[in-house]
Design an enzyme around this catalytic site. Structure first.
Site, mmCIF file in Angstrom:
data_model
loop_
_atom_site.group_PDB
_atom_site.id
_atom_site.type_symbol
_atom_site.label_atom_id
_atom_site.label_comp_id
_atom_site.label_asym_id
_atom_site.label_seq_id
_atom_site.Cartn_x
_atom_site.Cartn_y
_atom_site.Cartn_z
ATOM 1 C CB ALA A 18 48.653 15.591 89.402
ATOM 2 C CB ILE A 20 48.316 10.711 87.644
ATOM 3 C CG1 ILE A 20 48.609 9.206 87.682
ATOM 4 C CG2 ILE A 20 49.359 11.507 88.429
ATOM 5 C CD1 ILE A 20 49.885 8.808 86.993
ATOM 6 C CD1 TRP A 22 39.905 12.095 90.566
ATOM 7 C CD2 TRP A 22 40.012 13.363 92.408
ATOM 8 N NE1 TRP A 22 38.616 12.270 91.018
ATOM 9 C CE2 TRP A 22 38.654 13.045 92.151
ATOM 10 C CE3 TRP A 22 40.320 14.157 93.511
ATOM 11 C CZ2 TRP A 22 37.618 13.489 92.966
ATOM 12 C CZ3 TRP A 22 39.291 14.610 94.321
ATOM 13 C CH2 TRP A 22 37.952 14.271 94.049
ATOM 14 N NE ARG A 23 43.395 10.162 85.368
ATOM 15 C CZ ARG A 23 44.345 9.354 84.941
ATOM 16 N NH1 ARG A 23 44.111 8.040 84.859
ATOM 17 N NH2 ARG A 23 45.532 9.818 84.584
ATOM 18 N NE ARG A 43 50.434 26.539 92.076
ATOM 19 C CZ ARG A 43 50.576 26.831 90.793
ATOM 20 N NH1 ARG A 43 51.433 27.774 90.418
ATOM 21 N NH2 ARG A 43 49.865 26.200 89.866
ATOM 22 C CE LYS A 102 53.905 9.442 83.721
ATOM 23 N NZ LYS A 102 53.732 10.391 82.588
ATOM 24 C CG ASP A 182 52.529 12.494 79.314
ATOM 25 O OD1 ASP A 182 52.393 12.788 80.517
ATOM 26 O OD2 ASP A 182 51.656 11.913 78.647
ATOM 27 C CE1 TYR A 240 46.444 3.788 76.788
ATOM 28 C CE2 TYR A 240 45.758 1.592 76.097
ATOM 29 C CZ TYR A 240 46.410 2.425 76.991
ATOM 30 O OH TYR A 240 47.035 1.878 78.085
ATOM 31 C CB THR A 260 47.855 2.344 81.674
ATOM 32 O OG1 THR A 260 47.441 2.086 80.316
ATOM 33 C CG2 THR A 260 48.923 3.422 81.686
#
Length: 331
Positions: A18, A20, A22-23, A43, A102, A182, A240, A260
């Site tokens: 995902a 998230i 990676w980041r 996969r 989450k 989300d 944001y 965040t």
């Protein structure tokens, strides 16, 4: 001796590649010496290799193949929400500790099943709400306990992000998309953090995207038995915003970048009362690494996890109730 309690690094395998992970999550794993990344599964074999080329570990094609490995003590489930329950369950049954992106699960029934399974198999189960590990929230709790705003009367929180690109997983009903699951879940967890777990949903509104069939924005009103309220707003059709505020009998306090904050961000806690206004500059903190460290400590120390697990179940039940009470609005 169990190697996870012997002081050896906790060996982590990852299910899914995902954004998230990676980041935020996997860079944090590399910053914490108490853990070691040993394998990443997808996969798509090429995608797994892209991740291991950057973060290390062995690329694995297929999630079951990772769960069968004997060099994995714990699994980070970095998959869409609708897949959390299935693969966290498979991890626990395979004898692995489970650290789940989450929200922990899409429903309270799924969350309860995972908690029961973790207790039965004496495995650690943790969700990935990293914001809870930032020291700014402990400072908020201290100030409230000191009476700086009097008795807390109400809580409010907003978490919104701009629209996502077409095809984003957040717009998929099959994969557990939607604004509530989300970003809305953050505001619910923050309300629990400040007001406690004895909250009830009074009502909610969910703005539905008729073309995609998912909620893209929403609001909810919660309360406890003493009449304290929590007003929550969330969505991904917004500029944001990531904040919460606590309004008390003698003043209020609030935080921006509550959910965040980057590692380099220095939080400012604002406090306002009758004839007074303060801005407290707080320390920077690495909430991402703090959560990884907390997960490793939970596995190593083996303490009673029931209060935390009860909060996981209660959180999922509140999200269920917001969804059930939601007045759908399209447009």
């Amino acid at each position: 001796m169990d190697r996870t309690t012997s002081g050896a690094p906790l060996r982590i395998g990852v299910l899914g590649c995902a954004d998230i992970a990676w980041r935020n999550t996997l860079p944090a794993v590399l910053r914490v010496p108490e853990v070691r990344l040993t394998a990443i599964a997808s996969r798509d074999a090429a995608k797994a290799r892209t991740f291991t080329d950057r973060f290390g570990g062995t690329p694995v094609q297929g999630y079951e193949n990772l769960l069968a490995r004997d060099d994995v003590d714990a699994v980070y489930v970095a998959l869409p929400t609708a897949l959390h329950h299935h693969w966290a369950r498979r991890a626990l049954l395979a004898g692995k500790h489970a650290w789940v992106e989450k929200p922990l699960a899409a429903t309270a029934a799924e969350a309860g099943d995972l908690v029961e399974l973790a207790r039965t198999h004496q495995r650690v189960l943790m969700d990935n709400f990293m914001f809870l590990r930032h020291s700014q929230h402990a400072r908020v709790a201290e100030l409230i306990a000191e009476g700086r705003i009097g008795e807390p009367r109400s809580f409010s929180s907003s978490f919104g992000i701009p629209p996502r690109p077409d095809g984003d997983v957040r717009y998929s009903t099959e994969l557990g998309g939607g604004a509530l699951l989300d970003v809305g879940v953050y505001t619910v967890r923050a309300a629990q953090l400040v007001l406690g777990d004895e909250l009830t949903v009074a009502g909610s509104v969910l703005r539905m995207d008729p073309g995609r069939g998912v909620d893209v924005a929403g609001a909810a009103l919660l309360h406890d038995r003493d009449g304290r309220t929590a007003e929550l707003n969330f969505g991904f059709e917004h500029g944001y915003r990531s904040m919460y505020a606590v309004w008390g009998s003698e003043g209020r306090l609030w935080l921006e970048r509550a959910f965040t904050p980057p590692v380099t961000h220095q939080p400012v806690l604002r406090i306002e009362g009758q004839g007074r206004y303060e801005e407290l500059s707080l320390a920077t903190d690495d909430q991402f690494s703090q959560l990884v460290r907390a997960f490793a400590a939970a596995v190593r120390e083996g303490r009673d996890r029931r209060p935390y697990e009860d909060t996981l179940i209660r959180h999922a039940a509140l999200v269920d109730a917001i969804r059930a009470a939601g007045l759908p609005v399209t447009g």
